[in-house]
Design an enzyme around this catalytic site. Sequence first.
Site: not given
Length: 550
Positions: A26, A41, A133
């Site tokens: 990143v 990213k 998540d």
Amino acid sequence: MSDEFPQMIGKYKVLGIVAKGGMGVVYKAMHPSLKRLVVIKKMTARGKSNNAERFKKEAQILLDLQSPYIVHLFDYFTEAGFRYMVEEFVDGSALDNLIKKQTALPCPVAMLIMQDACYALKYAHSKEIVHRDIKPGNILISKRGEIKLADFGIASDANEGDNVTQSGVALGTPAYMPPEQFEDSASVDNRADIYALGIMLYEMITGTKPYPQSFSIETLNTIKKGKYIHPRKIDKTIPPVIARLIHNMIKPKAKNRFRSIDLVLKIVKRYLKHYDTHELRVQVAKSVITPKTYDFPQIEQKDKIKRRVMKIVAASGACIFAVFCAWKAGFFHKTILKKWYSPVQIEMEMPHSLSGQMDLPVKAFFFENDNENIPEISGSERTLFVKGTRFWEKLISFDFSKKVVAERPASKNKIYSMKTLFLKHGKYRVKVVVGPYVWWKSFEVADKDCLISCDFLKNMTRELKIKTYAYDAQSGNDISEKCNFMILYKNNWTNLEEVEAKLIKSGTVWRIKASCEGYKEEVFSLLIDWYQDDLIISAMLEKTTENLAE
């Protein structure tokens, strides 16, 4: 972490490395036209691997999510065989780092973070996207107190289907995963995000997780049992409403959890309405900016004084009402004023109405007996009811059964009573009024209870005067002279004129038959209450079939 990084990636000038892992890197960069910081990213896995497809899917999902509570996607491209995603740069910290620094957050601060996370999930769920998540590491907080949801790397999209996640495979972070996600991540719905958010709230306010973090059978069995340390056992200052919210969010079975994030958001907003959310956001920003542990000030409810005043007013009102009820019930007269007051009660035996709601009103009026003006005592008027029929009397006796009424009822005596009256010791008069009847009595109140018995109407009946008329039902002509009226007396039909008037009394049911030659008979079954003494019958007689033919 190596400090080496490329000067340019695509059109973006790279300023440094933010993070680096086995799956990618990143970078911190500058957007050339917007002149704002972004993060790039880089997916280090080349080709058509499963991870590369998931990376592309995350970009596709973020492209459809335009919300101030979700990180914004600026760009997605490939270069030299690598895939890149350009997102907004959130200058601040992830929630997991803030929890590590602070150990635990004040409940109002945690609920503010919850609110913004709920807004993010509400928007994502409206697009039929499940994050899968949710955890503190994916909640980013800027130095201005902005809270954003990030990392949709394993999110599922019901609109496009999830061809990347295989059935029966578990994806996510174990400590935040519900039981169904361990068994099959491909089939979970929005309730999995609600579960994870509940775990995150638990961690924010206690500084610990309710379940182990390992990816094992033991962890799954523990989670399935739903047994964890209650947050109020860790910190007694945690409000019960938050503890209940967590309990309902992290139930092991998905069907027992909140069906929608809207239900969670409703509870969170109801809690936050008592706080200055702008000030809370300022405190969140300060906690992010401060490099060391931030000492949160005492966070008071904005309407604390108002609520205290309302509680005092409510408590005072309840006390006044209780005193009023106690006064009306005679509590003070029975205790403090017992030396000067005695209870007075009237019990009156008299016939009760046979027709339910047509009982005569019974009133009692009390007067001072000074042998001159006889003034009425203020507030002493009482209404007498059949003893045992008032609600509070039924409540005490637990008798709410319906009474059976006989086919041919006879007027029966009932005991009527009133609400107890407390009078000073002295001489008095009482006037009892029952319809046309009036009864006066002198009495004296002394140290003992005063019970006034009244039975002047006991077994009372009246002589019933009966007037009869008959009419032709078709023409309306008076046919009374041709008509014969009979009364059922001692089980025999007898001409009305042959029965002595003094034998026909009120307080029972009388059957009277009207008959006339050429007409059908008509029978009246009449319920006559004890106080009724005039009966008028108008019979409308129909002609017989033979008479109609003529």
